[in-house]
Design a protein around this motif. Sequence first.
Motif, PDB file in Angstrom:
ATOM      1  N   SER A  74       0.845  -1.192   0.000  1.00  0.00           N
ATOM      2  CA  SER A  74       0.000   0.000   0.000  1.00  0.00           C
ATOM      3  C   SER A  74       0.884   1.246   0.000  1.00  0.00           C
ATOM      4  O   SER A  74       2.120   1.165   0.037  1.00  0.00           O
ATOM      5  N   ASP A  75       0.259   2.420  -0.001  1.00  0.00           N
ATOM      6  CA  ASP A  75       1.022   3.667   0.058  1.00  0.00           C
ATOM      7  C   ASP A  75       1.718   3.852   1.402  1.00  0.00           C
ATOM      8  O   ASP A  75       2.621   4.690   1.515  1.00  0.00           O
ATOM      9  N   ALA A  76       1.301   3.110   2.419  1.00  0.00           N
ATOM     10  CA  ALA A  76       1.862   3.274   3.762  1.00  0.00           C
ATOM     11  C   ALA A  76       3.210   2.566   3.886  1.00  0.00           C
ATOM     12  O   ALA A  76       3.392   1.662   4.714  1.00  0.00           O
ATOM     13  N   LEU A  77       4.163   2.984   3.069  1.00  0.00           N
ATOM     14  CA  LEU A  77       5.498   2.396   3.105  1.00  0.00           C
ATOM     15  C   LEU A  77       6.220   2.809   4.386  1.00  0.00           C
ATOM     16  O   LEU A  77       5.996   3.890   4.925  1.00  0.00           O
ATOM     17  N   ARG A  78       7.108   1.947   4.840  1.00  0.00           N
ATOM     18  CA  ARG A  78       7.881   2.194   6.053  1.00  0.00           C
ATOM     19  C   ARG A  78       9.356   2.378   5.690  1.00  0.00           C
ATOM     20  O   ARG A  78       9.771   2.038   4.579  1.00  0.00           O
TER      21      ARG A  78
END
Length: 245
Positions: A74-78
Amino acid sequence: MPGPPIVDDDKKNLRKAMQVISCADDDLMKKPVIVVGAGRSGMNFLGDAIAQHPRLAVAHEPRLIWKSGNDRVSDALRPHHARPEVIADIRARFASVVRLAGKERYIDVTPGNSVRLGFVDKVFPDCQFVHFIRDGVDNVLSMRRFYGVVARSFRSNTPKLRDSFIARRAKEMRLKQVPYMAMETFRHLAPHWLLPYIGPPVVGVRLPAMSAMRKEMDLLDVCFLQWRSSVEWACQFGRSLPPGR
């Protein structure tokens, strides 16, 4: 009175352009400006205003460049998603944006960055952030209208970009991203009777489990979660930054 020194100005502009072309990627990527905010919050308007400066090159929502090497996430990369090869590819491609524009500094306007600022900070550790926050009610209702305009077509709801959506994505896309974009395109164009099987289309910030949300939740609730996550995650990260960032 003598006319303006047009020839001298042309020489200066040409000399400046040659200097930019010869700059190394790292020189062009010093202190980029990262504009973040929820989708439909006015970020493109702000980016256009900042980009009027003769030294600043702006890119509008280069989503596929930011997803380089992480298309299945998803866009919620870490931060751990910012592997060395990913960092090198993203920086090189944005340096090309600045170089082609004949400018000196990069401005990014991508809503998805609001939920991955730790990742962005690792790619550009000296960047400066601008967080743009629009009234929540207006923002969420605008996002819902945006789904109606874009989710079942390829039209953009941003007038300046209306005719360039496909062209922009084609320029960003790597060959290995074709399967990912093909499925997204199919959801945009598929007949309604097929959507329960393949899932409804998603636009804006791609949160974890976004496809499941679109299937099981009311669209207004989905838009609210996109807005709230974008604002809260960005604010939380912003509070951890030192002065000047």
